[in-house]
Design a protein around this motif. Structure first.
Motif, PDB file in Angstrom:
ATOM      1  N   ASN A 122       0.825  -1.203   0.000  1.00 40.87           N
ATOM      2  CA  ASN A 122       0.000   0.000   0.000  1.00 40.87           C
ATOM      3  C   ASN A 122       0.860   1.254   0.000  1.00 40.87           C
ATOM      4  O   ASN A 122       0.527   2.263  -0.616  1.00 40.87           O
ATOM      5  CB  ASN A 122      -0.917   0.010   1.224  1.00 40.87           C
ATOM      6  CG  ASN A 122      -2.046  -0.987   1.097  1.00 40.87           C
ATOM      7  OD1 ASN A 122      -2.555  -1.231   0.018  1.00 40.87           O
ATOM      8  ND2 ASN A 122      -2.438  -1.584   2.210  1.00 40.87           N
ATOM      9  N   PHE A 123       1.997   1.186   0.698  1.00 40.78           N
ATOM     10  CA  PHE A 123       2.888   2.345   0.758  1.00 40.78           C
ATOM     11  C   PHE A 123       3.451   2.673  -0.616  1.00 40.78           C
ATOM     12  O   PHE A 123       3.652   3.831  -0.956  1.00 40.78           O
ATOM     13  CB  PHE A 123       4.029   2.066   1.738  1.00 40.78           C
ATOM     14  CG  PHE A 123       5.026   3.180   1.841  1.00 40.78           C
ATOM     15  CD1 PHE A 123       4.735   4.324   2.560  1.00 40.78           C
ATOM     16  CD2 PHE A 123       6.248   3.094   1.199  1.00 40.78           C
ATOM     17  CE1 PHE A 123       5.648   5.360   2.656  1.00 40.78           C
ATOM     18  CE2 PHE A 123       7.172   4.128   1.294  1.00 40.78           C
ATOM     19  CZ  PHE A 123       6.861   5.257   2.019  1.00 40.78           C
ATOM     20  N   LYS A 124       3.715   1.649  -1.421  1.00 41.17           N
ATOM     21  CA  LYS A 124       4.320   1.858  -2.729  1.00 41.17           C
ATOM     22  C   LYS A 124       3.331   2.369  -3.762  1.00 41.17           C
ATOM     23  O   LYS A 124       3.714   2.827  -4.825  1.00 41.17           O
ATOM     24  CB  LYS A 124       4.931   0.537  -3.228  1.00 41.17           C
ATOM     25  CG  LYS A 124       6.165   0.098  -2.451  1.00 41.17           C
ATOM     26  CD  LYS A 124       6.689  -1.203  -2.988  1.00 41.17           C
ATOM     27  CE  LYS A 124       7.948  -1.638  -2.237  1.00 41.17           C
ATOM     28  NZ  LYS A 124       8.447  -2.941  -2.723  1.00 41.17           N
ATOM     29  N   ASN A 125       2.030   2.275  -3.474  1.00 41.59           N
ATOM     30  CA  ASN A 125       1.012   2.639  -4.446  1.00 41.59           C
ATOM     31  C   ASN A 125       0.680   4.120  -4.321  1.00 41.59           C
ATOM     32  O   ASN A 125       0.257   4.586  -3.283  1.00 41.59           O
ATOM     33  CB  ASN A 125      -0.245   1.793  -4.200  1.00 41.59           C
ATOM     34  CG  ASN A 125      -1.165   1.824  -5.396  1.00 41.59           C
ATOM     35  OD1 ASN A 125      -1.226   2.806  -6.116  1.00 41.59           O
ATOM     36  ND2 ASN A 125      -1.883   0.732  -5.585  1.00 41.59           N
ATOM     37  N   ASP A 126       0.884   4.888  -5.405  1.00 50.96           N
ATOM     38  CA  ASP A 126       0.687   6.334  -5.357  1.00 50.96           C
ATOM     39  C   ASP A 126      -0.664   6.768  -5.919  1.00 50.96           C
ATOM     40  O   ASP A 126      -0.903   7.957  -6.101  1.00 50.96           O
ATOM     41  CB  ASP A 126       1.800   7.045  -6.145  1.00 50.96           C
ATOM     42  CG  ASP A 126       3.145   6.896  -5.459  1.00 50.96           C
ATOM     43  OD1 ASP A 126       3.158   6.848  -4.221  1.00 50.96           O
ATOM     44  OD2 ASP A 126       4.161   6.820  -6.165  1.00 50.96           O
ATOM     45  N   ASN A 137      -6.263   8.280  -0.662  1.00 48.34           N
ATOM     46  CA  ASN A 137      -4.863   8.457  -1.046  1.00 48.34           C
ATOM     47  C   ASN A 137      -4.139   7.187  -0.617  1.00 48.34           C
ATOM     48  O   ASN A 137      -3.910   6.963   0.576  1.00 48.34           O
ATOM     49  CB  ASN A 137      -4.281   9.689  -0.348  1.00 48.34           C
ATOM     50  CG  ASN A 137      -2.875   9.989  -0.800  1.00 48.34           C
ATOM     51  OD1 ASN A 137      -2.066   9.087  -0.988  1.00 48.34           O
ATOM     52  ND2 ASN A 137      -2.570  11.266  -0.970  1.00 48.34           N
ATOM     53  N   SER A 139      -1.042   6.040  -1.101  1.00 49.50           N
ATOM     54  CA  SER A 139       0.319   6.111  -0.578  1.00 49.50           C
ATOM     55  C   SER A 139       0.327   6.646   0.852  1.00 49.50           C
ATOM     56  O   SER A 139       1.065   6.172   1.701  1.00 49.50           O
ATOM     57  CB  SER A 139       1.200   6.978  -1.478  1.00 49.50           C
ATOM     58  OG  SER A 139       0.693   8.285  -1.570  1.00 49.50           O
ATOM     59  N   ARG A 141      -2.276   6.430   2.747  1.00 51.41           N
ATOM     60  CA  ARG A 141      -3.280   5.638   3.475  1.00 51.41           C
ATOM     61  C   ARG A 141      -4.229   6.567   4.229  1.00 51.41           C
ATOM     62  O   ARG A 141      -4.490   6.382   5.423  1.00 51.41           O
ATOM     63  CB  ARG A 141      -2.605   4.640   4.422  1.00 51.41           C
ATOM     64  CG  ARG A 141      -1.767   3.609   3.688  1.00 51.41           C
ATOM     65  CD  ARG A 141      -1.363   2.459   4.573  1.00 51.41           C
ATOM     66  NE  ARG A 141      -2.494   1.763   5.154  1.00 51.41           N
ATOM     67  CZ  ARG A 141      -3.275   0.924   4.497  1.00 51.41           C
ATOM     68  NH1 ARG A 141      -3.086   0.693   3.217  1.00 51.41           N
ATOM     69  NH2 ARG A 141      -4.283   0.323   5.104  1.00 51.41           N
TER      70      ARG A 141
END
Length: 224
Positions: A122-126, A137, A139, A141
Motif C-alpha cells: 500500500n505504501f508503494k502505491n501512489d 490516497n 500512498s 493511506r
C-alpha cells in the motif's frame, strides 16, 4: 528493517516472541503492560504490534482503544480465549488480526508477514481513488470525505479500497479474505463481517450513507 512491538505481561512469552521475530531479522521492542506500550508508541514508530489481551494494569482491549487514538499501526491480538465473541470484540475495537494461545510459530510468522506485506504494498502505491466525495490516497493511506479525514484502521482502509476497485461487483467473504489477507490467512471468513460493520459505522459518522457498502444476502457485499 521492520520494527515490531511485543506487549505481554509474561516475561517468558515476550522472550519467546522476541526469539521468533529476531530469527526473521525484525527489530524488536517489548512492553510488559499497556501503559508502557502506549508510551513507546507515542515516542516511536512501529510497523506492527503484537498485543496480549489478559494483562494487569491495562488489559489488551483498553490498550488497543488507546493505540487507535494515536496510531493506525497494524495490531495482532494474542488471546487465551478462543470464543467467537472475544475475537469479534478485538476486531470491533480495531485489531487487524487475532491469534489464540497456544499458537504455532509458523502461523504467527505467516500472519506477521502478511500484515507487513500489505502495509508495504500500500505504501508503494501512489494512486488516488475517488468515489462520491470519498478520496482515498493510497500512498498516504488517508481517506477524506468533503475535505475531512476519516480515521480507518489498515484493514478498514483495505476493505474500502477493494470495494471501490471492484465497484458494482459482488464480492464474497472468501474473495475479500483472499484480496486483503491473502490465501495464507488461517482465520475465519466471518472476520470480514466485523470489519465491515466498523467501516460502515465510521462512514456513517462522517456523514456518508450507511448503505454505501451493501449486503447481498447469501452472497457477500458490494459498492454500487
Amino acid at each position: 528493517m521492520k520494527k515490531i512491538l511485543i506487549v505481554d505481561d509474561e516475561f517468558d512469552m515476550r522472550q519467546l516472541l522476541r526469539l521468533y521475530l529476531q530469527q526473521e531479522s525484525y527489530l524488536v521492542e517489548d512492553a510488559e503492560d499497556g501503559r508502557k506500550a502506549c508510551d513507546k508508541i507515542e515516542k516511536d514508530d512501529f510497523d506492527l504490534i503484537i498485543l496480549d489481551v489478559m494483562m494487569p494494569i491495562m488489559d489488551g482491549w483498553k490498550t488497543l482503544k488507546n493505540i487507535r487514538g494515536i496510531s493506525e499501526v497494524p495490531v495482532i491480538m494474542l488471546t487465551a480465549k478462543g470464543s467467537v465473541q472475544d475475537k469479534v470484540t478485538g476486531l470491533t475495537i480495531g485489531a487487524d488480526d487475532y491469534l489464540v494461545k497456544p499458537f504455532d510459530e509458523a502461523e504467527l510468522m505467516a500472519r506477521v508477514k502478511a500484515l507487513l506485506r500489505r502495509a508495504q504494498s500500500n505504501f508503494k502505491n501512489d494512486e488516488v481513488l475517488k468515489y462520491k466525495g470519498l478520496v482515498l490516497n493510497l500512498s498516504a493511506r488517508e481517506v477524506t470525505y468533503q475535505g475531512s479525514i476519516i480515521h480507518l484502521t489498515q484493514t478498514e482502509f483495505d476493505l474500502l479500497r477493494v470495494f471501490i476497485e471492484h465497484m458494482g461487483k459482488v464480492l464474497t467473504r472468501e474473495q475479500l479474505v483472499e484480496l486483503i489477507w491473502g490465501i495464507e490467512f488461517m482465520g475465519e471468513d466471518r472476520t470480514v463481517d466485523s470489519h465491515i460493520k466498523n467501516l460502515r459505522e465510521k462512514l456513517k459518522a462522517a456523514g456518508i450513507d450507511h448503505s454505501l457498502v451493501k449486503t447481498v444476502w447469501g452472497i457477500g457485499y458490494k459498492v454500487e
